[in-house]
Design a protein around this motif. Structure first.
Motif: not given
Length: 121
Positions: A6-31
């Motif tokens: 559970t901790a692994t899934i939550l941590a990976l989800g947090g990392v993925a969300a931060v990566v997505g937010i950074v891309l969203l702010v930069r107005d870039e598509p997912a890479q």
């Protein structure tokens, strides 16, 4: 169920969300590296499905089996749907869809924990 998974899934989800937010702010598509993070998260969710099903078959807890398994399977389907949608929509909206998919996985994982504890069935 296992706390480390559970901790692994939550941590990976947090990392993925931060990566997505950074891309969203930069107005870039997912890479490609974004999809690698999502693939690792999906593998962890797949492991959760197997561990959860085995744990359910071996437990004497008062757990709603149908509800628990539906959440496990639903959790497994969210990321591929979001990833395909994001690949079809190569704009800022596609990146937003990925963020929603990741947040949904985290929410479903937290709900799985309450179902497993018997307080949410």
């Amino acid at each position: 169920m296992t706390d480390w998974l559970t901790a692994t899934i939550l941590a990976l989800g947090g990392v993925a969300a931060v990566v997505g937010i950074v891309l969203l702010v930069r107005d870039e598509p997912a890479q490609d590296r974004t999809f690698v993070v999502l693939a690792v998260l999906e593998v962890a969710v797949l492991v959760q499905l197997v561990v959860g099903a085995v744990s359910l078959s071996q437990t004497d807890r008062d757990v709603s089996g149908v509800l628990f398994v539906s959440y496990l399977v639903g959790n497994l389907l969210v990321l591929p749907i979001g990833a395909f949608w994001s690949l079809a929509e190569r704009t800022r909206a596609g990146t937003g869809v990925l963020i929603v998919a990741v947040v949904t996985v985290v929410a479903l994982q937290l709900r799985l924990e309450t179902i497993w504890d018997g307080s949410g069935a």
